[in-house]
Design an enzyme around this catalytic site. Structure first.
Site, PDB file in Angstrom:
ATOM      1  N   ASP A  97       0.869  -1.176   0.000  1.00 17.69           N
ATOM      2  CA  ASP A  97       0.000   0.000   0.000  1.00 17.69           C
ATOM      3  C   ASP A  97       0.911   1.232   0.000  1.00 17.69           C
ATOM      4  O   ASP A  97       1.341   1.674  -1.060  1.00 17.69           O
ATOM      5  CB  ASP A  97      -0.932  -0.080   1.207  1.00 17.69           C
ATOM      6  CG  ASP A  97      -1.940   1.062   1.260  1.00 17.69           C
ATOM      7  OD1 ASP A  97      -2.209   1.658   0.213  1.00 17.69           O
ATOM      8  OD2 ASP A  97      -2.457   1.360   2.351  1.00 17.69           O
ATOM      9  N   LYS A 125      -1.454  -1.540  -4.571  1.00 17.52           N
ATOM     10  CA  LYS A 125      -2.483  -0.514  -4.806  1.00 17.52           C
ATOM     11  C   LYS A 125      -1.916   0.615  -5.630  1.00 17.52           C
ATOM     12  O   LYS A 125      -0.819   1.095  -5.366  1.00 17.52           O
ATOM     13  CB  LYS A 125      -2.966   0.048  -3.468  1.00 17.52           C
ATOM     14  CG  LYS A 125      -4.234  -0.592  -2.982  1.00 17.52           C
ATOM     15  CD  LYS A 125      -4.805   0.162  -1.800  1.00 17.52           C
ATOM     16  CE  LYS A 125      -5.260  -0.826  -0.761  1.00 17.52           C
ATOM     17  NZ  LYS A 125      -5.790  -0.158   0.439  1.00 17.52           N
ATOM     18  N   ASP A 153      -7.783  -8.657   5.808  1.00 10.62           N
ATOM     19  CA  ASP A 153      -8.912  -8.472   6.720  1.00 10.62           C
ATOM     20  C   ASP A 153      -9.397  -7.038   6.771  1.00 10.62           C
ATOM     21  O   ASP A 153      -8.688  -6.102   6.394  1.00 10.62           O
ATOM     22  CB  ASP A 153      -8.501  -8.875   8.143  1.00 10.62           C
ATOM     23  CG  ASP A 153      -7.603  -7.817   8.791  1.00 10.62           C
ATOM     24  OD1 ASP A 153      -6.557  -7.495   8.195  1.00 10.62           O
ATOM     25  OD2 ASP A 153      -7.957  -7.300   9.864  1.00 10.62           O
TER      26      ASP A 153
HETATM   27  P1  IMP Z   1       1.845  -0.462   3.859  1.00 10.60           P
HETATM   28  O1  IMP Z   1       2.921  -0.498   4.907  1.00 10.60           O
HETATM   29  O2  IMP Z   1       1.139   0.854   3.818  1.00 10.60           O
HETATM   30  O3  IMP Z   1       2.319  -0.908   2.490  1.00 10.60           O
HETATM   31  O4  IMP Z   1       0.705  -1.418   4.337  1.00 10.60           O
HETATM   32  C1  IMP Z   1       0.785  -2.762   4.200  1.00 10.60           C
HETATM   33  C2  IMP Z   1      -0.151  -3.411   5.194  1.00 10.60           C
HETATM   34  O5  IMP Z   1      -1.359  -2.672   5.420  1.00 10.60           O
HETATM   35  C3  IMP Z   1      -0.578  -4.731   4.613  1.00 10.60           C
HETATM   36  O6  IMP Z   1       0.311  -5.753   5.027  1.00 10.60           O
HETATM   37  C4  IMP Z   1      -1.967  -4.900   5.165  1.00 10.60           C
HETATM   38  O7  IMP Z   1      -1.867  -5.543   6.435  1.00 10.60           O
HETATM   39  C5  IMP Z   1      -2.490  -3.505   5.418  1.00 10.60           C
HETATM   40  N1  IMP Z   1      -3.397  -3.061   4.321  1.00 10.60           N
HETATM   41  C6  IMP Z   1      -3.175  -2.068   3.437  1.00 10.60           C
HETATM   42  N2  IMP Z   1      -4.201  -1.942   2.575  1.00 10.60           N
HETATM   43  C7  IMP Z   1      -5.101  -2.898   2.921  1.00 10.60           C
HETATM   44  C8  IMP Z   1      -6.389  -3.279   2.380  1.00 10.60           C
HETATM   45  O8  IMP Z   1      -6.913  -2.735   1.392  1.00 10.60           O
HETATM   46  N3  IMP Z   1      -7.008  -4.306   3.006  1.00 10.60           N
HETATM   47  C9  IMP Z   1      -6.483  -4.952   4.084  1.00 10.60           C
HETATM   48  N4  IMP Z   1      -5.284  -4.628   4.601  1.00 10.60           N
HETATM   49  C10 IMP Z   1      -4.598  -3.606   4.032  1.00 10.60           C
END
Ligand code: IMP
Ligand code: MG
Length: 193
Positions: A97, A125, A153
């Protein structure tokens, strides 16, 4: 909820990811490090498509934010990891994300002496990245929506879905309560009218 990826599409994507990982590993031993909890289904499906010596371990990461778009503070727990010195490591997470989770984990595993650290995510994303690193292997690029299923989740729910679905506003309800139900009242002894 709106289906984004069917179980069949997911299976094809994981076939493709596994073929790419096998090609890169080229028969060398590989240490797969899954990120709890969202990667459990992906790790299970991916490792069964790999060949050659594969070791599996897990770390835990959370920056829990429900469906909020900005993540909270990142918490990592790495105490289950084996000695990674000299290992070829593949970090496996459900979704990229902002990228902050994967960026921190790659740095941490390099710091522990891994020979190479690659990363694989099922989903990425669009238009959300806040880091310069990119995952080495990506299953599917998806629109910027909150998604659940296949390990992902919302407030702890929906990980068990075999497909990936995007939540719609009507799905954003309070978490299911596991608190005991109040005892039912026996009308025979209930003094109330
Ligand atoms: P990042 O550090 O922002 O890349 O977030 C990664 C983590 O956020 C993932 O491992 C998920 O646990 C959670 N996450 C981000 N987007 C989503 C989503 O759309 N659905 C569920 N979990 C998400
Ligand atoms: Mg996660």
């Amino acid at each position: 909820m709106k289906t984004l990826l069917t179980a069949e599409q997911l299976a094809h994507g994981i076939d493709r990811l596994a073929a790419d990982v096998r090609r890169e590993a080229d028969g060398r031993p590989l240490t797969v490090v899954g990120v709890l909890t969202g990667s459990i289904v992906l790790v299970a499906d991916l490792i069964r498509r790999l060949e050659g010596p594969v070791q599996v371990s897990m770390v835990w990461a959370s920056s829990y934010r429900g469906t909020a778009t900005s993540p909270g503070r990142l918490e990592l727990r790495l105490d289950l990891l084996p000695d990674l010195a000299g290992q070829d490591v593949l970090i496996v997470d459900d979704i990229f994300d902002t990228g902050r989770t994967l960026e921190a984990l790659v740095a941490e595993l390099r710091h522990r002496g891994a020979a190479t650290v690659r990363s694989l995510v099922l989903l990425r994303k669009q238009g959300r990245a806040e880091v310069t690193m990119e995952p080495d292997f990506v299953g599917f690029d998806i629109p910027d929506a909150f998604v659940v299923g296949y390990g992902l989740d919302y407030n702890g729910a929906w990980r068990q879905l075999a497909h990936v679905a995007a939540l719609e506003p009507s799905d954003l309800v309070p978490p299911v309560s596991h608190a005991p139900r109040p005892p039912s009242i026996d009308p025979a002894v209930d003094p109330r009218p």
